[in-house]
Motif scaffolding. Structure first.
Motif, PDB file in Angstrom:
ATOM      1  N   LYS A 159      -2.891 -14.205   4.082  1.00  0.00           N
ATOM      2  CA  LYS A 159      -2.712 -14.244   2.903  1.00  0.00           C
ATOM      3  C   LYS A 159      -3.531 -13.502   2.051  1.00  0.00           C
ATOM      4  O   LYS A 159      -4.698 -12.900   1.643  1.00  0.00           O
ATOM      5  CB  LYS A 159      -3.334 -15.298   2.685  1.00  0.00           C
ATOM      6  CG  LYS A 159      -2.242 -16.553   3.360  1.00  0.00           C
ATOM      7  CD  LYS A 159      -3.008 -17.545   2.665  1.00  0.00           C
ATOM      8  CE  LYS A 159      -2.201 -19.320   3.016  1.00  0.00           C
ATOM      9  NZ  LYS A 159      -0.714 -18.824   3.504  1.00  0.00           N
ATOM     10  N   TRP A 160      -2.848 -11.559   2.249  1.00  0.00           N
ATOM     11  CA  TRP A 160      -3.700 -10.681   1.700  1.00  0.00           C
ATOM     12  C   TRP A 160      -2.928 -10.416   0.493  1.00  0.00           C
ATOM     13  O   TRP A 160      -1.282 -10.686   0.340  1.00  0.00           O
ATOM     14  CB  TRP A 160      -3.203  -9.695   3.079  1.00  0.00           C
ATOM     15  CG  TRP A 160      -4.121 -10.159   4.102  1.00  0.00           C
ATOM     16  CD1 TRP A 160      -5.020 -11.060   4.040  1.00  0.00           C
ATOM     17  CD2 TRP A 160      -4.422  -9.502   4.959  1.00  0.00           C
ATOM     18  NE1 TRP A 160      -5.305 -11.044   5.073  1.00  0.00           N
ATOM     19  CE2 TRP A 160      -5.576  -9.725   5.990  1.00  0.00           C
ATOM     20  CE3 TRP A 160      -3.577  -8.345   5.794  1.00  0.00           C
ATOM     21  CZ2 TRP A 160      -5.525  -9.207   7.371  1.00  0.00           C
ATOM     22  CZ3 TRP A 160      -3.549  -7.682   6.862  1.00  0.00           C
ATOM     23  CH2 TRP A 160      -5.067  -8.465   8.056  1.00  0.00           C
ATOM     24  N   SER A 161      -3.486  -9.128  -0.176  1.00  0.00           N
ATOM     25  CA  SER A 161      -2.930  -8.512  -1.628  1.00  0.00           C
ATOM     26  C   SER A 161      -1.883  -7.844  -0.811  1.00  0.00           C
ATOM     27  O   SER A 161      -1.309  -7.648   0.380  1.00  0.00           O
ATOM     28  CB  SER A 161      -3.700  -8.329  -2.487  1.00  0.00           C
ATOM     29  OG  SER A 161      -4.379  -7.176  -1.796  1.00  0.00           O
ATOM     30  N   GLU A 162      -0.823  -7.790  -1.810  1.00  0.00           N
ATOM     31  CA  GLU A 162       0.253  -7.036  -1.285  1.00  0.00           C
ATOM     32  C   GLU A 162      -0.142  -5.127  -1.318  1.00  0.00           C
ATOM     33  O   GLU A 162       0.302  -4.550   0.499  1.00  0.00           O
ATOM     34  CB  GLU A 162       1.215  -6.644  -2.291  1.00  0.00           C
ATOM     35  CG  GLU A 162       2.869  -5.980  -2.280  1.00  0.00           C
ATOM     36  CD  GLU A 162       3.699  -6.844  -1.447  1.00  0.00           C
ATOM     37  OE1 GLU A 162       4.092  -6.078  -0.542  1.00  0.00           O
ATOM     38  OE2 GLU A 162       3.869  -7.715  -1.501  1.00  0.00           O
ATOM     39  N   ALA A 163      -1.407  -4.476  -2.049  1.00  0.00           N
ATOM     40  CA  ALA A 163      -1.745  -3.607  -1.074  1.00  0.00           C
ATOM     41  C   ALA A 163      -2.065  -3.478  -0.256  1.00  0.00           C
ATOM     42  O   ALA A 163      -1.912  -2.343   0.836  1.00  0.00           O
ATOM     43  CB  ALA A 163      -2.380  -2.907  -2.750  1.00  0.00           C
ATOM     44  N   ALA A 164      -3.197  -4.383   0.326  1.00  0.00           N
ATOM     45  CA  ALA A 164      -3.469  -4.354   1.210  1.00  0.00           C
ATOM     46  C   ALA A 164      -2.655  -4.981   2.765  1.00  0.00           C
ATOM     47  O   ALA A 164      -3.223  -4.323   3.378  1.00  0.00           O
ATOM     48  CB  ALA A 164      -4.636  -5.835   1.307  1.00  0.00           C
ATOM     49  N   LEU A 165      -1.909  -5.304   2.655  1.00  0.00           N
ATOM     50  CA  LEU A 165      -0.301  -5.626   3.252  1.00  0.00           C
ATOM     51  C   LEU A 165      -0.257  -4.502   3.620  1.00  0.00           C
ATOM     52  O   LEU A 165       0.783  -4.055   5.040  1.00  0.00           O
ATOM     53  CB  LEU A 165       0.316  -6.680   3.079  1.00  0.00           C
ATOM     54  CG  LEU A 165       1.442  -7.416   3.789  1.00  0.00           C
ATOM     55  CD1 LEU A 165       0.726  -7.988   4.903  1.00  0.00           C
ATOM     56  CD2 LEU A 165       2.219  -8.375   3.227  1.00  0.00           C
TER      57      LEU A 165
END
Length: 95
Positions: A46-52
């Motif tokens: 459950k990460w942010s889109e940029a981290a993903l």
């Protein structure tokens, strides 16, 4: 004398032929494993889109580098095995 037709004899290949971008079949395991790990982590994280996106890029680059980087005609996993065997081998100390 009758001429016999030439016979074709199959010669086994000395090395695996390259399949894609100079990689052999055993090298293609690493990009496939990195893509599978990528999918697994992106579904359960459950990460942010940029981290993903950063995680996907790093894992895929790691898989490609394990497959394509060669040092003295050996891939990185082979070098890791050689280093591991060297470290596990018993030492002889002479007085």
């Amino acid at each position: 004398m009758s001429k016999e037709p030439y016979r074709i004899v199959a010669i086994p290949l000395q090395a695996d032929p390259p399949i894609m971008a100079g990689m052999r079949l055993q090298d293609l395991i690493w990009p496939a494993a990195s893509i599978a790990l990528d999918i697994l982590l992106s579904r359960h994280g459950k990460w942010s889109e940029a981290a993903l996106d950063m995680e996907r890029a790093l894992i895929f680059i790691g898989g490609i580098s394990l497959a394509m980087v060669r040092i003295q005609s050996r891939t990185l996993p082979v070098w890791l095995m050689v280093i591991g065997l060297f470290l596990c081998r018993p030492r002889r100390y002479l007085p």
